[in-house]
Design an enzyme around this catalytic site. Structure first.
Site, mmCIF file in Angstrom:
data_model
loop_
_atom_site.group_PDB
_atom_site.id
_atom_site.type_symbol
_atom_site.label_atom_id
_atom_site.label_comp_id
_atom_site.label_asym_id
_atom_site.label_seq_id
_atom_site.Cartn_x
_atom_site.Cartn_y
_atom_site.Cartn_z
ATOM 1 C CG HIS A 127 -1.809 -1.140 1.364
ATOM 2 N ND1 HIS A 127 -3.059 -1.130 0.810
ATOM 3 C CD2 HIS A 127 -1.668 -2.360 1.951
ATOM 4 C CE1 HIS A 127 -3.664 -2.293 1.056
ATOM 5 N NE2 HIS A 127 -2.837 -3.051 1.752
ATOM 6 C CD GLU A 143 -5.937 -7.700 6.821
ATOM 7 O OE1 GLU A 143 -6.780 -7.209 6.033
ATOM 8 O OE2 GLU A 143 -4.982 -7.048 7.250
HETATM 9 C C1 6MZ Z 1 -6.525 -3.842 4.853
HETATM 10 C C2 6MZ Z 1 -4.991 -2.177 4.494
HETATM 11 C C3 6MZ Z 1 -4.001 -2.891 5.208
HETATM 12 O O1 6MZ Z 1 -4.316 3.100 -0.208
HETATM 13 O O2 6MZ Z 1 -3.830 5.190 1.049
HETATM 14 N N1 6MZ Z 1 -4.426 -1.022 4.111
HETATM 15 N N2 6MZ Z 1 -6.232 -2.655 4.318
HETATM 16 N N3 6MZ Z 1 -5.648 -4.588 5.557
HETATM 17 C C4 6MZ Z 1 -4.379 -4.138 5.767
HETATM 18 N N4 6MZ Z 1 -3.551 -4.924 6.525
HETATM 19 C C5 6MZ Z 1 -2.752 -4.511 7.585
HETATM 20 N N5 6MZ Z 1 -2.872 -2.171 5.196
HETATM 21 C C6 6MZ Z 1 -3.147 -1.016 4.504
HETATM 22 O O3 6MZ Z 1 -2.637 3.040 1.630
HETATM 23 C C7 6MZ Z 1 -3.166 2.986 2.932
HETATM 24 C C8 6MZ Z 1 -4.466 2.234 2.977
HETATM 25 O O4 6MZ Z 1 -4.234 0.847 2.671
HETATM 26 C C9 6MZ Z 1 -5.163 0.028 3.368
HETATM 27 C C10 6MZ Z 1 -5.952 0.917 4.314
HETATM 28 O O5 6MZ Z 1 -7.193 1.198 3.705
HETATM 29 C C11 6MZ Z 1 -5.105 2.174 4.376
HETATM 30 O O6 6MZ Z 1 -5.887 3.320 4.645
HETATM 31 P P1 6MZ Z 1 -3.253 3.929 0.449
HETATM 32 O O7 6MZ Z 1 -2.082 4.215 -0.420
#
Ligand code: 6MZ
Length: 334
Positions: free
Chosen positions: A21, A199
């Site tokens: 992410h 998850e």
């Molecule tokens: C679910 C996750 C995550 O999209 O703003 N994100 N969603 N499970 C996880 N496991 C730990 N880790 C990150 O990156 C940040 C976003 O990624 C998702 C969440 O929605 C978080 O706000 P972006 O670049």
């Protein structure tokens, strides 16, 4: 195969990263750089620190309230994206699928379109040591209109490196079923789908709904009942494995008990990924080292894992072929 220490070998190994992410991948150095840019306007940002441990997964998602203040304008988004790519490249990740949720900020005038434009402008900067593609994420808290808007954006930026669509976000929020039409439309347009899957145990109740859309990859897949395992194995759906993330979010108790162990025994395809390397302080090479130390994997087995990961990428066959050749050439030399 080599005289290197395990850590050195894992850094040198050419790797594929498919679950990262963007806003979770900002390194501490990038966070400091962005705080410097912002601190005159927002002095309180200087005091924030990413905690080095979390009590539960519920403590994880609120961290983004801070990080999002650092990437709330296009130039900051470009800096963040460029630094993340450089860091993955330095760790010898040769193919990276970053993922991000399009975000706007009315104060700075950033729109979801200009946000994605900033990200894709950087991923397209030519370099010969890493190939970068983008997955756009639909957040579980989005309503259907917002989810459809993400699909519109995926289509608009397709020629600029967007290769797929993701379902992500707070695992306790929202229902996939409400967003399904957006994922169906993305699929009709030929976008591969990856979904954060089971998850936490509470998510198992919606697993048949998620699997019925026939996703191309699954993120985490921590809790699998017989139906899930049979379906995932039957359809040969690769699983994006994020060991450090699962341990730090406390959805898995110990590395030894991590669900990757069943996939290893059953020889089911998986990819070792970082998830949020900035929040969890773990690079791709570190995930390989942890898997090797926990499950006694030798260099040849680690190479097989990275080579097989190429089959799961969302980019086309030409890129797969080139990567495989490059990885095999690397092995010949090591
Ligand atoms: C679910 C996750 C995550 O999209 O703003 N994100 N969603 N499970 C996880 N496991 C730990 N880790 C990150 O990156 C940040 C976003 O990624 C998702 C969440 O929605 C978080 O706000 P972006 O670049």
């Amino acid at each position: 195969m080599s005289d290197l220490s395990l850590s050195q070998f894992c850094v040198q190994l050419p790797k594929v990263e498919l679950h990262a992410h963007l806003n979770g991948s900002l390194s501490p150095a990038t966070m400091r750089e962005l705080v410097e840019r912002k601190k005159a306007a927002k002095p309180e940002l200087a005091n924030f620190q990413i905690p080095d441990s979390l009590d539960r997964i519920d403590d994880f998602f609120p961290l983004f309230k801070f990080i999002y203040q650092l990437t709330d304008d296009e130039e900051s988004v470009r800096i963040a994206t460029r630094n993340i790519i450089n860091e993955f490249a330095k760790d010898n990740v040769k193919y990276l699928e970053l993922r991000t949720t399009p975000r706007k900020n009315d104060e700075t005038g950033m729109t979801k379109h200009s946000y994605l434009s900033a990200v894709t402008s950087v991923i397209q900067e030519a370099r010969n040591d890493i190939i970068v593609k983008l997955i756009v994420s639909i957040d579980r808290r989005n309503n259907l209109d917002e989810a459809q808007e993400v699909v519109d954006l995926a289509l608009a930026f397709r020629s600029q490196g967007v290769v797929g669509v993701d379902l992500c976000g707070d695992v306790k929020v929202g229902l996939f079923e409400n967003l399904r039409p957006a994922f169906e439309r993305a699929k009709q347009h030929g976008f591969p789908l990856t979904l954060h899957f089971n998850e936490i145990e509470e998510n198992v109740s919606e697993s048949s709904s998620l699997l019925s859309i026939q996703p191309d990859r699954l993120g985490h897949a921590t809790f699998l009942d017989d139906y899930c395992r049979k379906t995932i194995y039957g359809q040969n759906i690769p699983v994006e494995i994020c060991m450090t993330s699962n341990i730090l979010c406390k959805t898995v108790k110990t590395f030894e008990e991590h669900h990757i162990k069943e996939l290893l025994v059953d020889k089911h395809p998986f990819i070792l990924c970082t998830d949020d390397k900035g929040v969890f302080f773990s690079e791709s090479s570190n995930e390989y080292r942890i898997a090797a130390e926990t499950f006694n994997l030798n260099e040849e087995e680690l190479f097989t894992i990275t080579l097989r990961s190429i089959d799961a990428i969302f980019a086309g066959d030409d890129i797969k072929k080139t990567l495989k050749q490059d990885f095999l050439n690397w092995r010949k030399k090591h």
